[in-house]
Design an enzyme around this catalytic site. Structure first.
Site, PDB file in Angstrom:
ATOM      1  N   GLU A   1       0.824  -1.206   0.000  1.00 60.68           N
ATOM      2  CA  GLU A   1       0.000   0.000   0.000  1.00 60.68           C
ATOM      3  C   GLU A   1       0.866   1.268   0.000  1.00 60.68           C
ATOM      4  OE1 GLU A   1      -3.900   1.646   2.314  1.00 60.68           O
ATOM      5  OE2 GLU A   1      -3.782  -0.530   2.038  1.00 60.68           O
TER       6      GLU A   1
ATOM      7  N   TYR B   1      -6.192   4.478  -9.356  1.00 55.15           N
ATOM      8  CA  TYR B   1      -5.584   4.179  -8.050  1.00 55.15           C
ATOM      9  C   TYR B   1      -4.536   3.080  -8.215  1.00 55.15           C
ATOM     10  CZ  TYR B   1      -4.908   2.683  -3.256  1.00 55.15           C
ATOM     11  OH  TYR B   1      -4.336   2.351  -2.057  1.00 55.15           O
TER      12      TYR B   1
ATOM     13  N   GLU C   1      -0.841   1.184  -6.465  1.00 56.82           N
ATOM     14  CA  GLU C   1       0.039   0.962  -5.316  1.00 56.82           C
ATOM     15  C   GLU C   1       1.333   0.307  -5.789  1.00 56.82           C
ATOM     16  OE1 GLU C   1      -3.617  -0.085  -2.201  1.00 56.82           O
ATOM     17  OE2 GLU C   1      -1.945  -1.481  -2.440  1.00 56.82           O
TER      18      GLU C   1
ATOM     19  N   HIS D   1      -1.231  -7.792  -1.642  1.00 57.15           N
ATOM     20  CA  HIS D   1      -2.228  -6.954  -0.977  1.00 57.15           C
ATOM     21  C   HIS D   1      -3.533  -7.190  -1.710  1.00 57.15           C
ATOM     22  CE1 HIS D   1      -4.023  -2.769   0.050  1.00 57.15           C
ATOM     23  NE2 HIS D   1      -4.513  -3.731   0.819  1.00 57.15           N
TER      24      HIS D   1
ATOM     25  N   ASP E   1      -0.875  -8.601   3.245  1.00 60.43           N
ATOM     26  CA  ASP E   1      -2.252  -8.341   3.658  1.00 60.43           C
ATOM     27  C   ASP E   1      -3.187  -9.060   2.701  1.00 60.43           C
ATOM     28  OD1 ASP E   1      -4.694  -7.382   4.443  1.00 60.43           O
ATOM     29  OD2 ASP E   1      -4.326  -5.307   3.817  1.00 60.43           O
TER      30      ASP E   1
ATOM     31  N   ASP F   1      -3.439 -10.328   7.839  1.00 65.66           N
ATOM     32  CA  ASP F   1      -2.088 -10.458   7.282  1.00 65.66           C
ATOM     33  C   ASP F   1      -1.533 -11.848   7.594  1.00 65.66           C
ATOM     34  OD1 ASP F   1      -1.268  -7.351   6.624  1.00 65.66           O
ATOM     35  OD2 ASP F   1      -2.651  -7.539   8.315  1.00 65.66           O
TER      36      ASP F   1
ATOM     37  N   HIS G   1      -2.435  -1.667  10.421  1.00 62.64           N
ATOM     38  CA  HIS G   1      -2.013  -3.070  10.411  1.00 62.64           C
ATOM     39  C   HIS G   1      -0.713  -3.218  11.192  1.00 62.64           C
ATOM     40  CE1 HIS G   1      -4.529  -4.826   7.035  1.00 62.64           C
ATOM     41  NE2 HIS G   1      -4.764  -3.536   6.913  1.00 62.64           N
TER      42      HIS G   1
END
Length: 313
Positions: free
Chosen positions: A63, A101, A103, A158, A192, A237, A277
């Site tokens: 992230e 978006y 990451e 993720h 994650d 996670d 997290h």
């Protein structure tokens, strides 16, 4: 006890520590919760991240929302200050995701303990399961200082919350791709996965190949809490290991969620400024050094504490 004997015993103890083999090798993954350049520039956040990363020989952040690639240099600078220049190197994936978006996965690793050999972004084009991953795994291959485990592949994920079951299952396809490409079976899947609390129902686990099939061993159970907030308890996670050699080297009890709130002496509010997290980590018992395993010295060296010990390189 005379001073010469005392010095000899101290030298012998140091030698025995050296002969005990390499220290356990720690690998971790951390969803750093929308980590961009402005967040990484905060002294409190950067300091906490530096201390968290420095626990591991390899740490992969997830992230990371960093279109200009500024986070990695900021954290490397913090690590240089904390652990010495060049102690860590880093590798970033390209921005991954659908739409606007995106990451990154960013690896931080100690080059004295892990040599980066190769990497690739998984091509998410399986004929039966195309475009499963919201953020395709950025797969890396490391050489390790161990004759018992000379190579290790890392597959971070993720997962999108609404597609967690499908994405976790599709990691089986990534495993097959790793075997085809590199002939490698020793793989750590970590990150994650959003593997719980409504995103994956308990009744669905037996349909997930990564959970069901024999090569894969889940090192963190469904009772694990990897969330910072005291009001939540979710096993989002995870760490999963595949490969007979790597499974045999997992240090018992070393797989855990690292509670940095308690370890760094933070309030919940301060911890949430870093992430919601906790990192997850595991240790592997490596037993050698670059160039092959150390050979034990002759018995005469252990018995002759004086000049022989002082003459060790």
């Amino acid at each position: 006890m005379g001073p010469a004997v005392g010095r000899g015993l101290l030298l012998l103890a140091a030698l025995l520590l050296l002969l005990g083999g390499a220290a356990a090798f720690r690998v971790g993954a951390f969803n750093a919760r929308r980590l961009g350049s402005s967040k990484a520039a905060r002294d409190d956040v950067r300091g906490a991240l530096g201390r968290i990363i420095a626990r591991c020989d390899i740490m992969v952040l997830q992230e990371v929302v960093d279109a200009k690639g500024q986070v990695m240099p900021l954290l490397l600078d913090a690590l240089d200050r904390a652990t010495g220049p060049g102690t860590y190197q880093a590798l970033s994936s390209p921005p991954l995701g659908r739409g606007s978006y995106r990451e990154r996965y960013v690896y931080f690793y100690r080059p004295g303990r892990a040599r980066l050999r190769d990497w690739f972004v998984y091509e998410d084009a399986h004929p039966q399961r195309p475009d499963v991953f919201a953020r395709e795994p950025f797969v890396t291959r490391f050489d390790l200082p161990s004759p018992a485990l000379p190579e290790l592949v890392l597959v971070p994920l993720h997962a999108a919350p609404g597609a967690a079951e499908a994405e976790i299952d599709a990691l089986h396809d990534v495993y097959e791709r790793v075997r085809e490409r590199w002939g490698q079976q020793d793989v750590l899947f970590l990150g994650d996965f959003n593997a719980g609390c409504g995103y994956v129902a308990g009744s669905r686990w037996d349909r997930i190949r990564l959970r069901r099939d024999p090569p894969f061993r889940w090192l963190l159970g469904d009772e694990t809490d990897s969330t910072v907030r005291g009001s939540t308890r979710c096993p989002y996670d995870r760490v999963v290991v595949a490969g007979e050699r790597s499974r045999g080297l997992v240090v018992p009890g070393s797989a855990r969620a690292f509670n940095f709130t308690a370890r760094l002496g933070l309030t919940e509010e301060q911890a949430l400024a870093v992430s919601d997290h906790y990192p997850v980590e595991v240790e592997l018992a490596l037993d050698g050094a670059w160039g092959g395993p150390r050979r034990p010295p002759p018995a005469l060296l252990l018995l002759g504490l004086g000049g022989a010990l002082l003459g060790l390189p």
